[in-house]
Design an enzyme around this catalytic site. Sequence first.
Site, PDB file in Angstrom:
ATOM      1  N   ARG A  42     -10.037   1.103   8.401  1.00  0.00           N
ATOM      2  CA  ARG A  42      -9.683  -0.280   8.728  1.00  0.00           C
ATOM      3  C   ARG A  42     -10.829  -0.998   9.434  1.00  0.00           C
ATOM      4  O   ARG A  42     -10.693  -2.166   9.772  1.00  0.00           O
ATOM      5  CB  ARG A  42      -8.466  -0.272   9.650  1.00  0.00           C
ATOM      6  CG  ARG A  42      -7.149  -0.565   8.927  1.00  0.00           C
ATOM      7  CD  ARG A  42      -6.057  -0.448   9.954  1.00  0.00           C
ATOM      8  NE  ARG A  42      -4.900  -1.198   9.710  1.00  0.00           N
ATOM      9  CZ  ARG A  42      -3.738  -0.698   9.267  1.00  0.00           C
ATOM     10  NH1 ARG A  42      -3.656   0.562   8.933  1.00  0.00           N
ATOM     11  NH2 ARG A  42      -2.689  -1.461   9.155  1.00  0.00           N
ATOM     12  N   ARG A 101      10.852  -2.716  11.829  1.00  0.00           N
ATOM     13  CA  ARG A 101       9.739  -2.169  12.591  1.00  0.00           C
ATOM     14  C   ARG A 101       9.378  -3.127  13.708  1.00  0.00           C
ATOM     15  O   ARG A 101       9.349  -4.341  13.511  1.00  0.00           O
ATOM     16  CB  ARG A 101       8.521  -1.988  11.662  1.00  0.00           C
ATOM     17  CG  ARG A 101       8.291  -0.564  11.257  1.00  0.00           C
ATOM     18  CD  ARG A 101       7.248  -0.451  10.188  1.00  0.00           C
ATOM     19  NE  ARG A 101       5.920  -0.920  10.604  1.00  0.00           N
ATOM     20  CZ  ARG A 101       4.804  -0.732   9.888  1.00  0.00           C
ATOM     21  NH1 ARG A 101       4.872  -0.064   8.747  1.00  0.00           N
ATOM     22  NH2 ARG A 101       3.651  -1.190  10.311  1.00  0.00           N
ATOM     23  N   LYS A 141       0.827  -1.210   0.000  1.00  0.00           N
ATOM     24  CA  LYS A 141       0.000   0.000   0.000  1.00  0.00           C
ATOM     25  C   LYS A 141       0.864   1.265   0.000  1.00  0.00           C
ATOM     26  O   LYS A 141       0.607   2.192  -0.743  1.00  0.00           O
ATOM     27  CB  LYS A 141      -0.926   0.043   1.230  1.00  0.00           C
ATOM     28  CG  LYS A 141      -1.898  -1.125   1.316  1.00  0.00           C
ATOM     29  CD  LYS A 141      -2.954  -0.923   2.403  1.00  0.00           C
ATOM     30  CE  LYS A 141      -2.390  -0.883   3.810  1.00  0.00           C
ATOM     31  NZ  LYS A 141      -1.804  -2.168   4.260  1.00  0.00           N
TER      32      LYS A 141
HETATM   33  P1  AMP Z   1       0.375   0.371   9.128  1.00  0.00           P
HETATM   34  O1  AMP Z   1       1.652   1.099   8.997  1.00  0.00           O
HETATM   35  O2  AMP Z   1      -0.709   0.891   8.212  1.00  0.00           O
HETATM   36  O3  AMP Z   1       0.530  -1.130   9.028  1.00  0.00           O
HETATM   37  O4  AMP Z   1      -0.179   0.681  10.607  1.00  0.00           O
HETATM   38  C1  AMP Z   1       0.577   0.333  11.747  1.00  0.00           C
HETATM   39  C2  AMP Z   1      -0.323   0.253  12.958  1.00  0.00           C
HETATM   40  O5  AMP Z   1      -0.945   1.527  13.187  1.00  0.00           O
HETATM   41  C3  AMP Z   1      -1.491  -0.729  12.849  1.00  0.00           C
HETATM   42  O6  AMP Z   1      -1.118  -2.067  13.160  1.00  0.00           O
HETATM   43  C4  AMP Z   1      -2.474  -0.144  13.871  1.00  0.00           C
HETATM   44  O7  AMP Z   1      -2.049  -0.439  15.198  1.00  0.00           O
HETATM   45  C5  AMP Z   1      -2.278   1.361  13.662  1.00  0.00           C
HETATM   46  N1  AMP Z   1      -3.212   1.908  12.660  1.00  0.00           N
HETATM   47  C6  AMP Z   1      -2.899   2.483  11.472  1.00  0.00           C
HETATM   48  N2  AMP Z   1      -4.008   2.869  10.820  1.00  0.00           N
HETATM   49  C7  AMP Z   1      -5.052   2.529  11.609  1.00  0.00           C
HETATM   50  C8  AMP Z   1      -6.471   2.648  11.495  1.00  0.00           C
HETATM   51  N3  AMP Z   1      -7.048   3.192  10.404  1.00  0.00           N
HETATM   52  N4  AMP Z   1      -7.226   2.181  12.523  1.00  0.00           N
HETATM   53  C9  AMP Z   1      -6.684   1.640  13.623  1.00  0.00           C
HETATM   54  N5  AMP Z   1      -5.360   1.481  13.792  1.00  0.00           N
HETATM   55  C10 AMP Z   1      -4.543   1.917  12.794  1.00  0.00           C
END
Ligand code: AMP
Length: 228
Positions: free
Chosen positions: A88, A160, A13
């Site tokens: 999400r 990460r 993404k």
């Molecule tokens: P990502 O980098 O998009 O994988 O996001 C990393 C972490 O941020 C996720 O595992 C969630 O803990 C949090 N996060 C990011 N976007 C959302 C969202 N829209 N709703 C809830 N938690 C989020």
Amino acid sequence: MRLVILGLPGSGKGTQGIRISEDFGIPQISTGDILRQAVKEGTELGRKAGRYMEQGQLVPDDLMVELVVQRLAKEDCRAGFILDGFPRTIHQAETLDALLKEKDMVLDAVLKLQVSDEAVIRRLSHRRLCSRCGADYNLLTKPPKEEGICDHCSGGLYQREDDREETIAQRLQVYHRQTKPLEAYYRDSGALSIFDAEKDVEEVSANIKGVLKSLSTTQLAQGPTSSG
Ligand code: AMP
């Protein structure tokens, strides 16, 4: 153009979002990046969100909605945006729809990047990022020239916290339980386009570009609309 990119963690993404942002001149908004920055800076949002992120859980909807409302109100989103990592949950999707409706706007497309759980585990457990410029590497498929060092800026590479194996499994479960229902939600609204994201990055990018180009041509041909 107003877009959402959906897909498992590690489906590409971020990578595809940056490319679309460059091609169409609209900002890529990664809620994960915004939250990681908040954690780094130790802000109130960062303190609240950090404990969920570490465990691979979703940050509560109310915090996420507030964050996105504030971000979308910024000037650079006037011509459009790409949301990467939001919505999400169904509640987040419904809130986004309501927010856009208030402004007489709609989402132009929802791009679903399709990858298997196995591919995600392979990708994320080998993912490394540059601590200085954010460039991403994969120790198997796109290793840095020198171990642990960024090719572009010589910054140090790191993994990460939530890319460790136990947390990846948790994030996959969370996706299937809470985020996957969004695919049916957007399929019903007619906005969903699905891309095979196990293909080469360039090929996925070309496929997405093709769909978005035809979308913007259709919009131009139809003249100004509330979604434009
Ligand atoms: P990502 O980098 O998009 O994988 O996001 C990393 C972490 O941020 C996720 O595992 C969630 O803990 C949090 N996060 C990011 N976007 C959302 C969202 N829209 N709703 C809830 N938690 C989020």
